[in-house]
Design a protein around this motif. Structure first.
Motif, PDB file in Angstrom:
ATOM      1  N   ILE A   1       0.828  -1.199   0.000  1.00  0.00           N
ATOM      2  CA  ILE A   1       0.000   0.000   0.000  1.00  0.00           C
ATOM      3  C   ILE A   1       0.870   1.259   0.000  1.00  0.00           C
ATOM      4  O   ILE A   1       0.529   2.282  -0.622  1.00  0.00           O
ATOM      5  CB  ILE A   1      -0.976  -0.001   1.208  1.00  0.00           C
ATOM      6  N   ALA A   2       2.045   1.197   0.639  1.00  0.00           N
ATOM      7  CA  ALA A   2       2.927   2.364   0.679  1.00  0.00           C
ATOM      8  C   ALA A   2       3.547   2.667  -0.680  1.00  0.00           C
ATOM      9  O   ALA A   2       3.962   3.800  -0.947  1.00  0.00           O
ATOM     10  CB  ALA A   2       4.027   2.142   1.707  1.00  0.00           C
ATOM     11  N   ASP A   3       3.619   1.649  -1.553  1.00  0.00           N
ATOM     12  CA  ASP A   3       4.203   1.823  -2.888  1.00  0.00           C
ATOM     13  C   ASP A   3       3.141   1.969  -3.962  1.00  0.00           C
ATOM     14  O   ASP A   3       3.460   1.970  -5.152  1.00  0.00           O
ATOM     15  CB  ASP A   3       5.088   0.614  -3.222  1.00  0.00           C
ATOM     16  N   CYS A   4       1.894   2.075  -3.540  1.00  0.00           N
ATOM     17  CA  CYS A   4       0.781   2.087  -4.489  1.00  0.00           C
ATOM     18  C   CYS A   4       0.607   3.511  -5.034  1.00  0.00           C
ATOM     19  O   CYS A   4      -0.191   4.302  -4.523  1.00  0.00           O
ATOM     20  CB  CYS A   4      -0.482   1.603  -3.805  1.00  0.00           C
ATOM     21  N   LEU A   5       1.365   3.816  -6.073  1.00  0.00           N
ATOM     22  CA  LEU A   5       1.382   5.149  -6.657  1.00  0.00           C
ATOM     23  C   LEU A   5       0.817   5.106  -8.071  1.00  0.00           C
ATOM     24  O   LEU A   5       0.696   4.032  -8.677  1.00  0.00           O
ATOM     25  CB  LEU A   5       2.822   5.673  -6.679  1.00  0.00           C
ATOM     26  N   PRO A   6       0.455   6.262  -8.644  1.00  0.00           N
ATOM     27  CA  PRO A   6      -0.065   6.276 -10.012  1.00  0.00           C
ATOM     28  C   PRO A   6       0.917   5.570 -10.965  1.00  0.00           C
ATOM     29  O   PRO A   6       2.126   5.661 -10.793  1.00  0.00           O
ATOM     30  CB  PRO A   6      -0.189   7.772 -10.333  1.00  0.00           C
ATOM     31  N   PRO A   7       0.390   4.805 -11.943  1.00  0.00           N
ATOM     32  CA  PRO A   7      -1.032   4.727 -12.315  1.00  0.00           C
ATOM     33  C   PRO A   7      -1.843   3.723 -11.503  1.00  0.00           C
ATOM     34  O   PRO A   7      -3.032   3.543 -11.774  1.00  0.00           O
ATOM     35  CB  PRO A   7      -0.953   4.291 -13.783  1.00  0.00           C
ATOM     36  N   ALA A   8      -1.209   3.043 -10.551  1.00  0.00           N
ATOM     37  CA  ALA A   8      -1.935   2.058  -9.738  1.00  0.00           C
ATOM     38  C   ALA A   8      -2.232   2.630  -8.363  1.00  0.00           C
ATOM     39  O   ALA A   8      -2.036   1.991  -7.342  1.00  0.00           O
ATOM     40  CB  ALA A   8      -1.123   0.782  -9.614  1.00  0.00           C
ATOM     41  N   ALA A   9      -2.665   3.881  -8.333  1.00  0.00           N
ATOM     42  CA  ALA A   9      -2.911   4.559  -7.064  1.00  0.00           C
ATOM     43  C   ALA A   9      -4.001   3.823  -6.265  1.00  0.00           C
ATOM     44  O   ALA A   9      -4.848   3.135  -6.835  1.00  0.00           O
ATOM     45  CB  ALA A   9      -3.334   5.996  -7.323  1.00  0.00           C
ATOM     46  N   PRO A  10      -3.977   3.940  -4.929  1.00  0.00           N
ATOM     47  CA  PRO A  10      -4.976   3.244  -4.124  1.00  0.00           C
ATOM     48  C   PRO A  10      -6.390   3.749  -4.397  1.00  0.00           C
ATOM     49  O   PRO A  10      -6.604   4.917  -4.737  1.00  0.00           O
ATOM     50  CB  PRO A  10      -4.559   3.540  -2.686  1.00  0.00           C
ATOM     51  N   ILE A  11      -7.345   2.830  -4.251  1.00  0.00           N
ATOM     52  CA  ILE A  11      -8.764   3.177  -4.335  1.00  0.00           C
ATOM     53  C   ILE A  11      -9.201   3.564  -2.932  1.00  0.00           C
ATOM     54  O   ILE A  11      -8.951   2.843  -1.967  1.00  0.00           O
ATOM     55  CB  ILE A  11      -9.588   1.996  -4.851  1.00  0.00           C
ATOM     56  N   ASN A  12      -9.844   4.700  -2.809  1.00  0.00           N
ATOM     57  CA  ASN A  12     -10.237   5.225  -1.503  1.00  0.00           C
ATOM     58  C   ASN A  12     -11.724   5.004  -1.239  1.00  0.00           C
ATOM     59  O   ASN A  12     -12.561   5.261  -2.114  1.00  0.00           O
ATOM     60  CB  ASN A  12      -9.921   6.722  -1.420  1.00  0.00           C
ATOM     61  N   TYR A  13     -12.035   4.544  -0.029  1.00  0.00           N
ATOM     62  CA  TYR A  13     -13.412   4.302   0.386  1.00  0.00           C
ATOM     63  C   TYR A  13     -13.651   4.990   1.733  1.00  0.00           C
ATOM     64  O   TYR A  13     -12.733   5.120   2.550  1.00  0.00           O
ATOM     65  CB  TYR A  13     -13.674   2.802   0.567  1.00  0.00           C
ATOM     66  N   THR A  14     -14.887   5.381   1.951  1.00  0.00           N
ATOM     67  CA  THR A  14     -15.302   5.798   3.289  1.00  0.00           C
ATOM     68  C   THR A  14     -15.876   4.582   4.013  1.00  0.00           C
ATOM     69  O   THR A  14     -16.420   3.664   3.391  1.00  0.00           O
ATOM     70  CB  THR A  14     -16.362   6.904   3.233  1.00  0.00           C
ATOM     71  N   VAL A  15     -15.736   4.594   5.325  1.00  0.00           N
ATOM     72  CA  VAL A  15     -16.218   3.477   6.146  1.00  0.00           C
ATOM     73  C   VAL A  15     -17.279   3.989   7.106  1.00  0.00           C
ATOM     74  O   VAL A  15     -17.108   5.032   7.741  1.00  0.00           O
ATOM     75  CB  VAL A  15     -15.065   2.834   6.944  1.00  0.00           C
ATOM     76  N   SER A  16     -18.380   3.235   7.218  1.00  0.00           N
ATOM     77  CA  SER A  16     -19.450   3.595   8.156  1.00  0.00           C
ATOM     78  C   SER A  16     -20.022   2.332   8.774  1.00  0.00           C
ATOM     79  O   SER A  16     -19.952   1.250   8.180  1.00  0.00           O
ATOM     80  CB  SER A  16     -20.559   4.389   7.449  1.00  0.00           C
ATOM     81  N   PRO A  17     -20.609   2.445   9.967  1.00  0.00           N
ATOM     82  CA  PRO A  17     -21.187   1.265  10.602  1.00  0.00           C
ATOM     83  C   PRO A  17     -22.322   0.673   9.772  1.00  0.00           C
ATOM     84  O   PRO A  17     -23.120   1.400   9.172  1.00  0.00           O
ATOM     85  CB  PRO A  17     -21.710   1.803  11.943  1.00  0.00           C
ATOM     86  N   GLY A  18     -22.391  -0.657   9.731  1.00  0.00           N
ATOM     87  CA  GLY A  18     -23.457  -1.345   9.028  1.00  0.00           C
ATOM     88  C   GLY A  18     -24.702  -1.463   9.884  1.00  0.00           C
ATOM     89  O   GLY A  18     -24.779  -0.928  10.993  1.00  0.00           O
ATOM     90  N   ALA A  19     -25.671  -2.207   9.366  1.00  0.00           N
ATOM     91  CA  ALA A  19     -26.959  -2.344  10.051  1.00  0.00           C
ATOM     92  C   ALA A  19     -26.849  -3.177  11.319  1.00  0.00           C
ATOM     93  O   ALA A  19     -27.668  -3.041  12.225  1.00  0.00           O
ATOM     94  CB  ALA A  19     -27.992  -2.941   9.098  1.00  0.00           C
ATOM     95  N   THR A  20     -25.845  -4.055  11.400  1.00  0.00           N
ATOM     96  CA  THR A  20     -25.667  -4.888  12.592  1.00  0.00           C
ATOM     97  C   THR A  20     -24.282  -4.644  13.160  1.00  0.00           C
ATOM     98  O   THR A  20     -23.331  -4.345  12.421  1.00  0.00           O
ATOM     99  CB  THR A  20     -25.845  -6.380  12.262  1.00  0.00           C
ATOM    100  N   PRO A  21     -24.125  -4.752  14.479  1.00  0.00           N
ATOM    101  CA  PRO A  21     -22.819  -4.501  15.102  1.00  0.00           C
ATOM    102  C   PRO A  21     -21.744  -5.421  14.521  1.00  0.00           C
ATOM    103  O   PRO A  21     -21.964  -6.612  14.307  1.00  0.00           O
ATOM    104  CB  PRO A  21     -23.075  -4.809  16.582  1.00  0.00           C
ATOM    105  N   GLY A  22     -20.574  -4.852  14.267  1.00  0.00           N
ATOM    106  CA  GLY A  22     -19.472  -5.635  13.741  1.00  0.00           C
ATOM    107  C   GLY A  22     -19.405  -5.698  12.237  1.00  0.00           C
ATOM    108  O   GLY A  22     -18.505  -6.336  11.684  1.00  0.00           O
ATOM    109  N   VAL A  23     -20.345  -5.044  11.551  1.00  0.00           N
ATOM    110  CA  VAL A  23     -20.329  -4.969  10.089  1.00  0.00           C
ATOM    111  C   VAL A  23     -20.035  -3.530   9.697  1.00  0.00           C
ATOM    112  O   VAL A  23     -20.640  -2.596  10.240  1.00  0.00           O
ATOM    113  CB  VAL A  23     -21.668  -5.427   9.480  1.00  0.00           C
ATOM    114  N   TRP A  24     -19.106  -3.352   8.741  1.00  0.00           N
ATOM    115  CA  TRP A  24     -18.682  -2.019   8.311  1.00  0.00           C
ATOM    116  C   TRP A  24     -18.893  -1.888   6.814  1.00  0.00           C
ATOM    117  O   TRP A  24     -18.424  -2.717   6.028  1.00  0.00           O
ATOM    118  CB  TRP A  24     -17.208  -1.789   8.672  1.00  0.00           C
ATOM    119  N   ASN A  25     -19.625  -0.850   6.422  1.00  0.00           N
ATOM    120  CA  ASN A  25     -19.906  -0.590   5.009  1.00  0.00           C
ATOM    121  C   ASN A  25     -18.827   0.302   4.411  1.00  0.00           C
ATOM    122  O   ASN A  25     -18.329   1.220   5.076  1.00  0.00           O
ATOM    123  CB  ASN A  25     -21.269   0.076   4.838  1.00  0.00           C
TER     124      ASN A  25
END
Length: 452
Positions: free
Chosen positions: A288-312
């Motif tokens: 992940i530290a070497d993941c530079l363009p053109p193979a740059a990292p894909i970024n996601y936001t994380v939020s709690p899911g509908a049940t405890p312990g699940v992350w969307n």
């Protein structure tokens, strides 16, 4: 009473008089005294043997015992209760107006009380409570969240007192049967199942370590309704529910599945900012530290899911790219787990498992199943891998390889360098071990999961 009645009758005779006028016909006859209710007698059997109550009139039993209570005579209506409420559940109940019978299981490791009450249909017979002191249940009993290599999330209920299980799939359909000790391998158990094929080795097995079950089960084949195959799974019941505790860099292995094809997925991923962001390197060869363009990292936001312990997660650049994951605590470490269907075409069914990146590579032995339907043990040290795998046809395969670095600047991920160089990639933490076929190779889509 008899003497008094006799005198009274004599007096009536003396006054009798045929002479009219006295009218009225004398005193009425006395009604018979009501019958004194009798106590209901019952017979109690535990596992088919006559049971004896203690000095308090209670019977000592343990979870997994089969209790049978029958009235000595007559018919009754039955009710039952437990204290604490809901502590006791019943398996295979057989209840009629002449018998109450069931195998009992407990949801608690503490002692509980179970009462079977009989209400006779004869009003002259008193009701009867038969009380049982039930010892605590097996601490391993419980419900586990299954992440299966066929790309499904299911629920496994295990009961070591009744030696039974219930597997509930994503549609709510259940498969249930018994479990038994695997006499060929210490610490391993067999799933009995109608899906197991006659004449073939039973490789539907599992192991349990603390709050985690790892095994193989006859799951449906991805994208092929009505077809089943033995596939590995990981089933924890200790999921991290605090978003601040899911951060880490994970070496993540997985498989993508279609009806007629499967492929491996090998990536390094990062969860950071107290669980708020998720980054995935889009290059299978890079940290992940070497993941530079053109193979740059894909970024996601994380939020709690509908049940405890699940992350969307949601891709910040493409809201149609979504997913969900969980972090389990296995062997004192975080473990990344995910299973489901990719919402983007071609809608692969996917399974992912990731361990924290680490320079430590413990010497360990594990046992588990793979996507070829085999079961076996694997030995790891700093430089070698040795496995003996039992095929479904009862033959065995022995396999060994030298282990080397799998990716530049990625710790804790090793490749097999043998007659088929880099055909497999492995991760492990001394408790959980995972092998996947290298992407693009002949073994792509293969996965093996073991538990110490």
């Amino acid at each position: 009473m008899a003497a008094g009645t006799a005198v009274l009758v004599g007096g009536l005779a003396a006054c009798g008089g045929g002479g009219g006028g006295g009218g009225g016909g004398g005193f009425p006859l006395l009604a018979p005294a009501p019958a004194t209710p009798v106590a209901l007698a019952v017979n109690v059997l535990v596992n088919g043997n006559t049971a004896t109550a203690d000095s308090n009139g209670r019977y000592a039993v343990k979870p997994g015992d089969t209790i049978t209570v029958t009235p000595a005579s007559g018919t009754v209506d039955w009710t039952s209760s437990s204290a604490p409420s809901g502590a006791i559940s019943l398996r295979n109940p057989a209840i009629s107006n002449t018998k109450w019978s069931a195998q009992i299981s407990s949801s608690t490791t503490a002692t509980s009380v179970f009462t079977v009450s009989a209400k006779p249909t004869d009003p002259n017979t008193l009701s009867k409570d038969t009380v049982f002191n039930v010892s605590g249940g097996d601490a391993r009993n419980g419900s586990f969240k299954v992440f299966a290599a066929n790309g499904t999330k299911q629920t496994l209920a295990l009961n070591f007192d009744t030696m039974s299980y219930v597997m509930t799939d994503e549609t709510g359909a259940t498969s249930s049967d018994g479990i038994e000790v695997d006499k060929s391998e210490a610490g391993t158990y067999l799933f009995r199942s109608q899906r197991n094929e006659a004449g073939k080795a039973i490789n539907t097995r599992f192991r349990i370590n603390g709050d985690t079950v790892v095994g193989a089960f006859q799951f449906r084949v991805a994208k092929v309704p009505g077809s089943y195959a033995t596939q590995p799974f990981v089933a924890p019941r200790a999921l991290v529910t605090d978003q601040n505790e899911i951060d880490g860099i994970y070496n993540r292995l997985g498989v993508n599945l279609q009806a007629t094809s499967r492929a491996s997925n090998i990536r390094q991923a990062l969860i950071g900012l107290h669980g708020k962001v998720f980054q995935l390197c889009n290059d299978a060869t890079k940290a992940i530290a070497d993941c530079l363009p053109p193979a740059a990292p894909i970024n996601y936001t994380v939020s709690p899911g509908a049940t405890p312990g699940v992350w969307n997660i949601v891709n910040t650049a493409d809201p149609t790219d979504t997913g969900a994951f969980s972090i389990a605590r296995i062997g004192g470490q975080n473990v990344y787990l995910s299973a489901g269907t990719n919402p983007q075409l071609p809608n692969d069914d996917v399974f992912r498992i990731g361990l924290p990146e680490t320079a430590t590579w413990p010497v360990t032995t594990s046992s588990g199943g793979d996507t070829d339907g085999t079961w076996g043990s694997a030995n790891y040290d700093a430089t070698t891998y040795q496995a003996i795998l039992a095929r479904p046809d009862t033959t065995f395969r022995a396999f060994g390889a030298i282990l080397g670095s799998a990716r530049t600047n990625i710790n804790g991920m090793k490749k097999f360098t043998d007659t088929t160089p880099a055909n497999f990639v492995a991760i492990q933490n001394g408790v959980l071990t995972v092998v996947v076929g290298e992407t693009g190779g002949a073994s792509t889509g293969y996965m093996q999961i073991g538990l110490h």
